[in-house]
Write a protein that holds these residues in place. Structure first.
Motif, mmCIF file in Angstrom:
data_model
loop_
_atom_site.group_PDB
_atom_site.id
_atom_site.type_symbol
_atom_site.label_atom_id
_atom_site.label_comp_id
_atom_site.label_asym_id
_atom_site.label_seq_id
_atom_site.Cartn_x
_atom_site.Cartn_y
_atom_site.Cartn_z
ATOM 1 N N GLY A 44 0.834 -1.191 0.000
ATOM 2 C CA GLY A 44 0.000 0.000 0.000
ATOM 3 C C GLY A 44 0.867 1.238 0.000
ATOM 4 N N PHE A 45 0.330 2.321 -0.499
ATOM 5 C CA PHE A 45 1.068 3.576 -0.543
ATOM 6 C C PHE A 45 0.871 4.316 0.773
ATOM 7 N N THR A 46 1.875 5.104 1.165
ATOM 8 C CA THR A 46 1.879 5.651 2.517
ATOM 9 C C THR A 46 1.716 7.165 2.565
ATOM 10 N N THR A 47 1.441 7.817 1.442
ATOM 11 C CA THR A 47 1.229 9.260 1.460
ATOM 12 C C THR A 47 -0.247 9.577 1.246
ATOM 13 N N ARG A 48 -0.624 10.764 1.706
ATOM 14 C CA ARG A 48 -2.012 11.241 1.639
ATOM 15 C C ARG A 48 -1.988 12.698 1.187
ATOM 16 N N CYS A 49 -2.917 13.078 0.332
ATOM 17 C CA CYS A 49 -2.973 14.453 -0.154
ATOM 18 C C CYS A 49 -3.602 15.363 0.900
ATOM 19 N N PRO A 50 -2.914 16.430 1.321
ATOM 20 C CA PRO A 50 -3.504 17.352 2.294
ATOM 21 C C PRO A 50 -4.711 18.072 1.709
ATOM 22 N N PRO A 51 -5.702 18.384 2.528
ATOM 23 C CA PRO A 51 -6.857 19.131 2.022
ATOM 24 C C PRO A 51 -6.467 20.546 1.630
ATOM 25 N N GLY A 52 -7.105 21.057 0.611
ATOM 26 C CA GLY A 52 -6.859 22.424 0.184
ATOM 27 C C GLY A 52 -5.611 22.604 -0.654
ATOM 28 N N ARG A 53 -4.945 21.513 -1.005
ATOM 29 C CA ARG A 53 -3.753 21.606 -1.834
ATOM 30 C C ARG A 53 -3.929 20.738 -3.078
ATOM 31 N N ALA A 54 -3.171 21.042 -4.088
ATOM 32 C CA ALA A 54 -3.260 20.259 -5.313
ATOM 33 C C ALA A 54 -2.827 18.822 -5.045
ATOM 34 N N ALA A 55 -3.620 17.880 -5.525
ATOM 35 C CA ALA A 55 -3.288 16.470 -5.336
ATOM 36 C C ALA A 55 -2.031 16.122 -6.111
ATOM 37 N N ARG A 56 -1.194 15.280 -5.492
ATOM 38 C CA ARG A 56 0.064 14.859 -6.135
ATOM 39 C C ARG A 56 0.023 13.349 -6.330
ATOM 40 N N TYR A 57 0.081 12.942 -7.579
ATOM 41 C CA TYR A 57 0.084 11.523 -7.906
ATOM 42 C C TYR A 57 1.298 11.215 -8.777
ATOM 43 N N PRO A 58 1.803 9.978 -8.772
ATOM 44 C CA PRO A 58 1.274 8.870 -7.987
ATOM 45 C C PRO A 58 1.571 9.028 -6.495
ATOM 46 N N LEU A 59 0.718 8.425 -5.667
ATOM 47 C CA LEU A 59 1.040 8.323 -4.255
ATOM 48 C C LEU A 59 2.327 7.524 -4.092
ATOM 49 N N MET A 60 2.970 7.672 -2.927
ATOM 50 C CA MET A 60 4.307 7.118 -2.767
ATOM 51 C C MET A 60 4.403 6.193 -1.559
ATOM 52 N N ILE A 61 5.442 5.393 -1.540
ATOM 53 C CA ILE A 61 5.840 4.641 -0.360
ATOM 54 C C ILE A 61 7.108 5.315 0.162
ATOM 55 N N LEU A 62 6.923 6.181 1.149
ATOM 56 C CA LEU A 62 8.040 6.880 1.775
ATOM 57 C C LEU A 62 8.366 6.311 3.147
ATOM 58 N N ASP A 63 7.411 5.614 3.745
ATOM 59 C CA ASP A 63 7.501 5.201 5.139
ATOM 60 C C ASP A 63 7.702 3.693 5.231
ATOM 61 N N TRP A 64 8.575 3.295 6.167
ATOM 62 C CA TRP A 64 8.980 1.902 6.243
ATOM 63 C C TRP A 64 9.069 1.434 7.685
ATOM 64 N N LEU A 65 8.786 0.150 7.874
ATOM 65 C CA LEU A 65 9.042 -0.565 9.119
ATOM 66 C C LEU A 65 9.855 -1.795 8.759
ATOM 67 N N MET A 66 10.995 -1.982 9.418
ATOM 68 C CA MET A 66 11.823 -3.154 9.126
ATOM 69 C C MET A 66 12.379 -3.712 10.426
ATOM 70 N N VAL A 67 12.650 -5.010 10.412
ATOM 71 C CA VAL A 67 13.037 -5.705 11.641
ATOM 72 C C VAL A 67 14.274 -6.555 11.409
ATOM 73 N N ARG A 68 14.974 -6.831 12.512
ATOM 74 C CA ARG A 68 16.109 -7.746 12.493
ATOM 75 C C ARG A 68 15.989 -8.691 13.699
ATOM 76 N N ASP A 69 16.006 -9.973 13.417
ATOM 77 C CA ASP A 69 16.041 -11.024 14.440
ATOM 78 C C ASP A 69 14.814 -11.046 15.342
ATOM 79 N N VAL A 70 13.707 -10.473 14.886
ATOM 80 C CA VAL A 70 12.422 -10.655 15.556
ATOM 81 C C VAL A 70 11.397 -11.036 14.493
ATOM 82 N N ALA A 71 10.321 -11.671 14.932
ATOM 83 C CA ALA A 71 9.305 -12.157 14.000
ATOM 84 C C ALA A 71 8.146 -11.167 13.934
ATOM 85 N N PRO A 72 7.930 -10.516 12.783
ATOM 86 C CA PRO A 72 6.799 -9.603 12.656
ATOM 87 C C PRO A 72 5.557 -10.331 12.151
#
Length: 343
Positions: free
Chosen positions: A287-315
């Motif tokens: 899924g994409f992680t950005t949202r267009c703010p109200p009152g501003r021009a929409a920017r597409y494509p939406l993006m994946i800027l935000d991440w969660l990553m793990v090491r040596d644990v089970a997600p």
């Protein structure tokens, strides 16, 4: 390279309005910027407040990562985090004493609403009101403190907190890359700490990579983040979350699932993460992680800027939470991520 910061204080000492006004007058001067980095206490210390109560050491917990875009709606943001069952929040873009966010210490107020402790560090001292939209609304209201930074909030005590610089600072003071009024002292960084779990210490990091960058710079910031974490905590169990500003992934040619499966094809930062045994495929849902703010021009494509990553644990159970309140009010231009981890 700026040093890793480990000195904690119960409350950050912030630069006066006079100091901030003087800083405006020397904009563009690298030497003046670096003196402020070393002389202003808010740039050399981090704020630590432990949780009011210590729950049992967890064997499972929910970690949320969220670019809160100033955290302008503290109470509504707390409600969303409660709905997610957050035990730990890796928060980026949180204000302290900014007119645009009601002059609040948003991290402290959010932690209080959630019954959590926190660490907070300064990424930038803002010398203006913010972006052009914020400047149009708040230019006539002085900031009481002018801090903008990153934080970790936790239901569990935070051990060995630190601030890891991801660059040398000064980009937004010496050159102001967007030329849009965002005049700042400081640079990109990550907040980090450990919590105790049933299987030993778990390292946590809330990272914010440079927005005005390219894949090469982001790869360098990933390397600095990993090296800093391993210098402070070793190479054991860890969760990294935050806004990595991976905007080159949004070329409109791949689905979100394809991007998450192989981001390193475009963003070599993920080669560094993979070599350090970090994985994001189980802790991210397509899924994409950005949202267009109200009152501003929409920017597409939406993006994946935000991440969660793990090491040596089970997600398990990763989720994207729309950044809107229960009443439909806009909270941030980034959605919130969460994952459960077996710690």
């Amino acid at each position: 390279m700026r040093p890793i910061l480990t000195q904690t204080v119960p409350a950050l000492e912030t630069p006066s309005q006079e100091l901030r006004d003087a800083a405006k007058a020397t904009g563009g001067n690298r030497a003046a910027h670096d003196r402020m980095l070393s002389d202003w206490p808010c740039m050399t210390t981090i704020e630590l407040s432990q949780p009011p109560a210590a729950p049992p050491v967890p064997s499972e917990l929910t970690v949320c990562a969220w670019n809160m875009e100033r955290c302008k709606r503290v109470e509504d943001s707390a409600t969303l985090l409660r709905a997610a069952g957050a035990d730990v929040v890796l928060a980026t873009e949180v204000d302290m004493g900014m007119a645009r966010s009601g002059q609040r210490h948003t991290t402290r107020d959010l932690a209080a609403a959630l019954g959590m402790g926190f660490i907070y560090g300064t990424e930038f001292v803002e010398l203006g009101s913010g972006d052009p939209f914020e400047t149009a609304e708040f230019a006539d209201i002085p900031n009481t403190h002018g801090l903008h930074g990153n934080a970790i909030l936790s239901r569990f005590p935070l051990r060995a907190p630190c601030l890891i610089p991801l660059d040398d600072g000064g980009l937004w003071y010496v050159s102001t890359p967007k030329n849009d009024g965002q005049h700042r002292v400081g640079g990109r960084m990550a907040m980090a700490a450990q919590i105790d779990t049933a299987q030993g210490p778990l390292t946590l990091a809330a990272a914010h990579f440079e927005s005005e960058s390219d894949p090469s710079l982001r790869a360098d910031q990933a390397r600095r983040l990993i090296e800093g974490l391993e210098r402070q905590y070793g190479a054991g169990k860890a969760v990294i979350g935050g806004d990595l500003n991976t905007n080159w992934l949004a070329d409109g040619t791949r689905t979100a699932a394809e991007i998450i499966a192989d981001p390193a094809a475009v963003e070599p930062a993920f080669t560094h993460f993979a070599e350090a045994r970090f994985d994001w495929r189980g802790s991210m849902t397509p899924g994409f992680t950005t949202r267009c703010p109200p009152g501003r021009a929409a920017r597409y494509p939406l993006m994946i800027l935000d991440w969660l990553m793990v090491r040596d644990v089970a997600p398990f159970g990763p989720r994207i939470w729309p950044a809107v309140s229960s009443a439909g009010l806009y909270l941030s231009d980034h959605e919130m991520l969460s994952t459960r981890v077996i710690a």
